[in-house]
Design a protein around this motif. Structure first.
Motif, PDB file in Angstrom:
ATOM      1  N   GLU A   1       0.826  -1.203   0.000  1.00  0.00           N
ATOM      2  CA  GLU A   1       0.000   0.000   0.000  1.00  0.00           C
ATOM      3  C   GLU A   1       0.863   1.256   0.000  1.00  0.00           C
ATOM      4  O   GLU A   1       0.576   2.226  -0.721  1.00  0.00           O
ATOM      5  N   GLU A   2       1.918   1.268   0.805  1.00  0.00           N
ATOM      6  CA  GLU A   2       2.813   2.429   0.854  1.00  0.00           C
ATOM      7  C   GLU A   2       3.521   2.636  -0.476  1.00  0.00           C
ATOM      8  O   GLU A   2       3.682   3.779  -0.938  1.00  0.00           O
ATOM      9  N   THR A   3       3.944   1.553  -1.107  1.00  0.00           N
ATOM     10  CA  THR A   3       4.622   1.659  -2.397  1.00  0.00           C
ATOM     11  C   THR A   3       3.719   2.319  -3.430  1.00  0.00           C
ATOM     12  O   THR A   3       4.142   3.233  -4.154  1.00  0.00           O
TER      13      THR A   3
ATOM     14  N   VAL B   1       5.166  -5.939   3.748  1.00  0.00           N
ATOM     15  CA  VAL B   1       6.315  -5.287   3.126  1.00  0.00           C
ATOM     16  C   VAL B   1       6.728  -6.057   1.875  1.00  0.00           C
ATOM     17  O   VAL B   1       6.474  -7.265   1.754  1.00  0.00           O
ATOM     18  N   ILE B   2       7.376  -5.367   0.948  1.00  0.00           N
ATOM     19  CA  ILE B   2       7.827  -6.003  -0.293  1.00  0.00           C
ATOM     20  C   ILE B   2       8.830  -7.102   0.009  1.00  0.00           C
ATOM     21  O   ILE B   2       8.735  -8.213  -0.518  1.00  0.00           O
ATOM     22  N   GLY B   3       9.796  -6.814   0.885  1.00  0.00           N
ATOM     23  CA  GLY B   3      10.759  -7.820   1.307  1.00  0.00           C
ATOM     24  C   GLY B   3      11.934  -7.966   0.354  1.00  0.00           C
ATOM     25  O   GLY B   3      11.926  -7.489  -0.783  1.00  0.00           O
ATOM     26  N   ASP B   4      12.956  -8.646   0.839  1.00  0.00           N
ATOM     27  CA  ASP B   4      14.134  -8.960   0.038  1.00  0.00           C
ATOM     28  C   ASP B   4      14.753 -10.235   0.576  1.00  0.00           C
ATOM     29  O   ASP B   4      14.098 -10.996   1.299  1.00  0.00           O
ATOM     30  N   GLU B   5      16.042 -10.452   0.264  1.00  0.00           N
ATOM     31  CA  GLU B   5      16.686 -11.696   0.697  1.00  0.00           C
ATOM     32  C   GLU B   5      16.715 -11.844   2.213  1.00  0.00           C
ATOM     33  O   GLU B   5      16.674 -12.946   2.743  1.00  0.00           O
ATOM     34  N   GLY B   6      16.807 -10.716   2.921  1.00  0.00           N
ATOM     35  CA  GLY B   6      16.905 -10.775   4.374  1.00  0.00           C
ATOM     36  C   GLY B   6      15.605 -10.510   5.101  1.00  0.00           C
ATOM     37  O   GLY B   6      15.562 -10.591   6.328  1.00  0.00           O
TER      38      GLY B   6
ATOM     39  N   GLY C   1       1.424  -1.988 -10.924  1.00  0.00           N
ATOM     40  CA  GLY C   1       0.615  -0.943 -10.308  1.00  0.00           C
ATOM     41  C   GLY C   1       1.362   0.371 -10.173  1.00  0.00           C
ATOM     42  O   GLY C   1       0.783   1.451 -10.331  1.00  0.00           O
ATOM     43  N   ASN C   2       2.659   0.298  -9.887  1.00  0.00           N
ATOM     44  CA  ASN C   2       3.459   1.514  -9.783  1.00  0.00           C
ATOM     45  C   ASN C   2       3.388   2.346 -11.051  1.00  0.00           C
ATOM     46  O   ASN C   2       3.409   3.574 -11.000  1.00  0.00           O
ATOM     47  N   ASP C   3       3.336   1.669 -12.184  1.00  0.00           N
ATOM     48  CA  ASP C   3       3.426   2.373 -13.462  1.00  0.00           C
ATOM     49  C   ASP C   3       2.080   2.672 -14.089  1.00  0.00           C
ATOM     50  O   ASP C   3       2.028   3.376 -15.096  1.00  0.00           O
ATOM     51  N   ILE C   4       0.999   2.136 -13.536  1.00  0.00           N
ATOM     52  CA  ILE C   4      -0.320   2.461 -14.097  1.00  0.00           C
ATOM     53  C   ILE C   4      -1.142   3.286 -13.125  1.00  0.00           C
ATOM     54  O   ILE C   4      -2.341   3.448 -13.312  1.00  0.00           O
ATOM     55  N   ILE C   5      -0.494   3.838 -12.115  1.00  0.00           N
ATOM     56  CA  ILE C   5      -1.217   4.622 -11.114  1.00  0.00           C
ATOM     57  C   ILE C   5      -1.909   5.814 -11.753  1.00  0.00           C
ATOM     58  O   ILE C   5      -2.955   6.267 -11.300  1.00  0.00           O
ATOM     59  N   HIS C   6      -1.336   6.340 -12.838  1.00  0.00           N
ATOM     60  CA  HIS C   6      -1.916   7.512 -13.502  1.00  0.00           C
ATOM     61  C   HIS C   6      -2.814   7.124 -14.664  1.00  0.00           C
ATOM     62  O   HIS C   6      -3.217   7.983 -15.442  1.00  0.00           O
ATOM     63  N   ASP C   7      -3.134   5.817 -14.798  1.00  0.00           N
ATOM     64  CA  ASP C   7      -4.058   5.340 -15.821  1.00  0.00           C
ATOM     65  C   ASP C   7      -3.582   5.720 -17.225  1.00  0.00           C
ATOM     66  O   ASP C   7      -4.225   6.498 -17.930  1.00  0.00           O
ATOM     67  N   PRO C   8      -2.453   5.173 -17.674  1.00  0.00           N
ATOM     68  CA  PRO C   8      -1.889   5.576 -18.964  1.00  0.00           C
ATOM     69  C   PRO C   8      -2.684   5.022 -20.137  1.00  0.00           C
ATOM     70  O   PRO C   8      -3.419   4.043 -20.018  1.00  0.00           O
ATOM     71  N   ILE C   9      -2.511   5.651 -21.276  1.00  0.00           N
ATOM     72  CA  ILE C   9      -3.147   5.179 -22.498  1.00  0.00           C
ATOM     73  C   ILE C   9      -2.390   3.979 -23.059  1.00  0.00           C
ATOM     74  O   ILE C   9      -2.986   3.034 -23.569  1.00  0.00           O
ATOM     75  N   ILE C  10      -1.067   3.998 -22.973  1.00  0.00           N
ATOM     76  CA  ILE C  10      -0.231   2.926 -23.508  1.00  0.00           C
ATOM     77  C   ILE C  10       0.610   2.352 -22.376  1.00  0.00           C
ATOM     78  O   ILE C  10       1.211   3.104 -21.603  1.00  0.00           O
ATOM     79  N   LEU C  11       0.651   1.047 -22.270  1.00  0.00           N
ATOM     80  CA  LEU C  11       1.433   0.362 -21.242  1.00  0.00           C
ATOM     81  C   LEU C  11       2.384  -0.616 -21.909  1.00  0.00           C
ATOM     82  O   LEU C  11       1.967  -1.475 -22.675  1.00  0.00           O
ATOM     83  N   PHE C  12       3.688  -0.476 -21.624  1.00  0.00           N
ATOM     84  CA  PHE C  12       4.712  -1.377 -22.138  1.00  0.00           C
ATOM     85  C   PHE C  12       5.197  -2.277 -21.010  1.00  0.00           C
ATOM     86  O   PHE C  12       5.421  -1.811 -19.896  1.00  0.00           O
ATOM     87  N   LEU C  13       5.371  -3.546 -21.300  1.00  0.00           N
ATOM     88  CA  LEU C  13       5.861  -4.492 -20.294  1.00  0.00           C
ATOM     89  C   LEU C  13       6.938  -5.377 -20.896  1.00  0.00           C
ATOM     90  O   LEU C  13       6.778  -5.914 -21.992  1.00  0.00           O
ATOM     91  N   ASP C  14       8.011  -5.527 -20.151  1.00  0.00           N
ATOM     92  CA  ASP C  14       9.117  -6.379 -20.565  1.00  0.00           C
ATOM     93  C   ASP C  14       9.000  -7.716 -19.841  1.00  0.00           C
ATOM     94  O   ASP C  14       9.297  -7.826 -18.655  1.00  0.00           O
ATOM     95  N   GLU C  15       8.528  -8.735 -20.555  1.00  0.00           N
ATOM     96  CA  GLU C  15       8.404 -10.091 -20.018  1.00  0.00           C
ATOM     97  C   GLU C  15       7.743 -10.097 -18.637  1.00  0.00           C
ATOM     98  O   GLU C  15       8.380 -10.425 -17.633  1.00  0.00           O
ATOM     99  N   PRO C  16       6.487  -9.743 -18.543  1.00  0.00           N
ATOM    100  CA  PRO C  16       5.819  -9.652 -17.233  1.00  0.00           C
ATOM    101  C   PRO C  16       5.705 -10.976 -16.499  1.00  0.00           C
ATOM    102  O   PRO C  16       5.460 -10.982 -15.298  1.00  0.00           O
ATOM    103  N   THR C  17       5.857 -12.112 -17.185  1.00  0.00           N
ATOM    104  CA  THR C  17       5.737 -13.412 -16.517  1.00  0.00           C
ATOM    105  C   THR C  17       7.089 -14.048 -16.241  1.00  0.00           C
ATOM    106  O   THR C  17       7.153 -15.190 -15.775  1.00  0.00           O
TER     107      THR C  17
END
Length: 744
Positions: A198-200, A238-243, A258-274
């Protein structure tokens, strides 16, 4: 070879899906499926949030809030900069992203070969060129998801590295406009580990959403996004990491989206989302992307080895092999395509896996995939001439880019500062959603929150400073005013000043960990680089003050330094200035180097040279002329000279009296009577009476012996502070030049 997918806007999510489409209305009815050629009224988050606001203000409006496909006509919208638009204007202004004959190649540097000088390369060059795209063409419509090479479209590579044309509604996209209307999700999940989901997303909202939007409405936007992403159960994790244990891999990927669509963009690019996700997590991510496309966006992504379930969600596919298109079209046409290519797919075979395996097999053959590439061109030409294909792909493309963007703004898209001027239908865009000072506050607040949840980092640095201070305090306890005491003071100051710089080396990983987060956020103007540099500089000061006070209090009184309260204050300020200059220097280096170990090596080496030329080991008057320049750029020189003047500036304070002049010579071992007789003899020669109590060397004399005569102690302090500002400015220019994240 890569498999790429395109999602139809008409394909809706199954009713039993566990990812709620919208947070604001879990009881809304599923829209009916429409024919492919029927215009669809896209629904954005803004409309739903406006519905919720109306419902809260007037319960009688609840029935209207449930109609997710109906246009919003209330002038009292939740978002003051948005205006309502009739459904006709929405459906008649779709976006069409076209790319034609795209060719993209990269230069690959050959590995170092020590025998290269004895052997001549075939082409005389040590650089190879690899073609990644070779004449790729296609279209993506609003509400669809299509695979392709998104780097240039996402403004991630240099303009001259790709040939071909990319247009939106027939107009070439300018870089400034593209940053506003699009978003780019990297393959790696670049997130702050100690922030919750939520904070992120809330920090992302504060960066990307305009200041005119209230805090309450930004929170509503975040809550809606959390539910659309299916992150409600992980919102407080929390997002967390190795520790630190945190969210799962699939949840991390959805947070990145979600970080990148917070402003509801018209075009969304994703690099290998899976990439890197298990089958279930990958499927859930594609489900989320399906909903994003259905909200009225164009989603462009690359995906390798898609599973059978994921392929079932896609409407259009593009298969690439060594830069060439070997298949583009619907997954349902795969059997027909490969059947006509004389490689029919068995009935019980997974169609996609069969296609990918066949393409890989052809790649390893002598002729490669050239026959398949040529066959695909003929097959597409044949398909384009069929009436069913033409009717199925008939779109209303008459809307200009200006009209389409205006309609989208009216529906609430482009929350990141876009406003709609209804008088002339000209949308205007702000380069940054927030002013300079708000960016600094948000950056600082995020950094402080992330640091507070990792107190061990400050604790380790404080521990290093305190251990060093205690060792120095016990080693140099209550130094006297003898010749040896004066020499020991010189050693204490040299070690103390160099230690303040060396302990700053621990700050090297700080920016290195944030580098790619910073590059991602600034690529789409979430904030200014200057805001980041100033904010990071300001929030570092309290910690530096605390460390400086701890070190000064531990050593000053225990060692027995001179000056009383005023002397302690100057000593503290000099330590603080040293920490500031050292921290700035290390921060600058962290913007230059990309590896933590390399950074530590460089910092330790350069600081060793600074200490060597500081004037402690060899005075300025004895340094060779050709190395004198290094003496003046030494960061240790100025605080070292400042604290020496603070200690030895009293002309009445004596450090060598009478027979003490023999202490550092072989005569020091003789009895005092012999020394007194020598003083009498010297008095006769010098014409001055020199007794056992006569002051021979004062603090001023020691400063002259050390070659400290040019600058006052306060000037040394200000120069040290100025070095800190200088390296912060260099850090800014390093970010400005080196963080473009462009690939060639």
């Amino acid at each position: 070879m890569s498999g790429l997918g395109k999602l139809s806007p008409a394909k809706r999510v199954d009713g039993n899906n566990d990812l709620p489409l919208f947070y604001v209305n879990t009881m809304s009815m599923e829209p009916q499926r429409r024919p492919r050629d029927t215009p669809r009224v896209s629904v954005t988050f803004a409309e739903h949030l406006m519905n919720v606001e109306d419902a809260r203000n007037d319960e009688s409006a609840s029935s209207r809030a449930l109609g997710i496909a109906s246009p919003i006509t209330s002038s009292a919208s939740s978002f003051n900069s948005w205006t309502s638009a009739p459904a006709s204007s929405i459906s008649s202004s779709p976006f069409v992203l076209s790319f034609n004959d795209l060719t993209y190649s990269v230069k690959i540097q050959k590995k170092f070969n020590p025998l290269a000088c004895c052997r001549k390369s075939r082409n005389g060059s040590s650089v190879n060129t690899k073609i990644l795209l070779n004449g790729i063409s296609g279209e993506a419509h609003e509400g669809e998801m299509i695979g392709g090479s998104w780097s240039k479209w996402a403004n991630r590579i240099a303009k001259d590295s790709l040939r071909g044309s990319i247009t939106l509604n027939g107009e070439v996209l300018e870089s400034r406009l593209q940053k506003v209307i699009s978003a780019y999700v990297m393959q790696d999940d670049l997130l702050f580990s100690m922030l919750t989901v939520e904070e992120t997303l809330m920090f992302s909202a504060e960066f990307r959403l305009p200041r005119s939007l209230s805090k309450k409405k930004k929170k509503a936007r975040v809550q809606a996004l959390i539910d659309q992403l299916g992150l409600r159960s992980a919102a407080k994790t929390v997002i967390g990491d190795e520790g630190h244990r945190g969210v799962s891999g699939g949840e991390r990927r959805r947070v990145s989206i979600g970080n990148d669509i917070i402003h509801d963009p018209i075009i969304l690019f994703l690099d290998e989302p899976t990439s890197g996700l298990d089958s279930t997590s990958a499927y859930m991510v594609i489900k989320v992307l399906q909903r994003i496309a259905q909200s009225g966006s164009i989603v462009i992504m690359s995906i390798h080895q898609p599973s059978y379930r994921i392929m079932g969600l896609l409407d259009q596919l593009i298969f690439l092999s060594r830069g060439n298109t070997v298949y583009s079209g619907s997954p349902t046409h795969l059997p027909q395509f490969f059947s006509e290519f004389e490689h029919p797919i068995p009935e019980n075979e997974n169609k996609t896996e069969f296609a990918l395996d066949l393409i890989r097999e052809l790649e390893n053959s002598a002729e490669g995939t050239k026959p398949l590439v040529e066959f695909h061109k003929k097959w597409r030409a044949k398909q384009a001439q069929s009436p069913s294909y033409s009717n199925g792909n008939k779109k209303n493309n008459n809307a200009s880019l200006k009209e389409a963007i205006t309609a989208s703004i009216s529906r609430g898209k482009l929350v990141s500062g876009a406003t709609n001027n209804s008088s002339n239908l000209t949308p205007s865009f702000q380069t940054f959603a927030n002013p300079f000072w708000i960016e600094m506050i948000v950056i600082g607040k995020r950094a402080i929150l992330n640091s507070m949840r990792q107190p061990e980092l400050l604790g380790m640095r404080l521990g290093a400073v305190m251990v060093t201070g205690i060792i120095l305090a016990t080693m140099f306890t209550n130094l006297d005013n003898s010749p040896k005491g004066a020499q020991e003071r010189l050693g204490f100051f040299a070690f103390a000043m160099s230690t303040t710089f060396y302990t700053c080396a621990e700050a090297i990983p700080v920016f290195l960990e944030e580098r790619y987060i910073f590059m991602r956020e600034t690529a789409y103007n979430a904030y200014r680089r200057s805001s980041y540099v100033l904010s990071q500089s300001i929030i570092s000061i309290p910690a530096l003050i605390f460390l400086s006070a701890s070190f000064a209090a531990t050593t000053f009184w225990a060692v027995g330094l001179s000056g009383g309260t005023s002397g302690f204050l100057f000593f503290f300020l000099t330590i603080l200035a040293s920490f500031w200059a050292g921290s700035s220097f290390v921060t600058f280096l962290s913007g230059v180097v990309a590896n933590v170990m390399l950074g530590f090596t460089i910092v330790v080496a350069i600081l060793a040279y600074f200490l060597l030329f500081s004037g402690f080991f060899i005075s300025r008057d004895r340094i060779p002329v050709y190395w004198l320049w290094f003496h003046y750029i030494s960061l240790v020189k100025y605080p070292y000279e400042g604290v020496l003047q603070n200690e030895f500036e009293d002309p009445t304070k004596c450090f060598v009296r009478g027979v003490q002049i023999f202490d550092n010579s072989p005569l020091g071992e003789f009895p005092n009577d012999v020394k007194l007789n020598l003083l009498k003899s010297m008095s006769g020669v010098l014409g001055t009476n020199v007794t056992a109590e006569t002051c021979v060397t004062t603090g001023i004399d020691i400063l002259k012996q050390q070659g400290i005569t040019d600058l006052s102690k306060w000037n040394c302090l200000w120069i040290t502070v100025a070095w800190g500002f200088f390296f912060r400015v260099l850090f800014y220019f390093t970010l400005l030049i080196g963080s473009k994240n462009k690939r060639r």
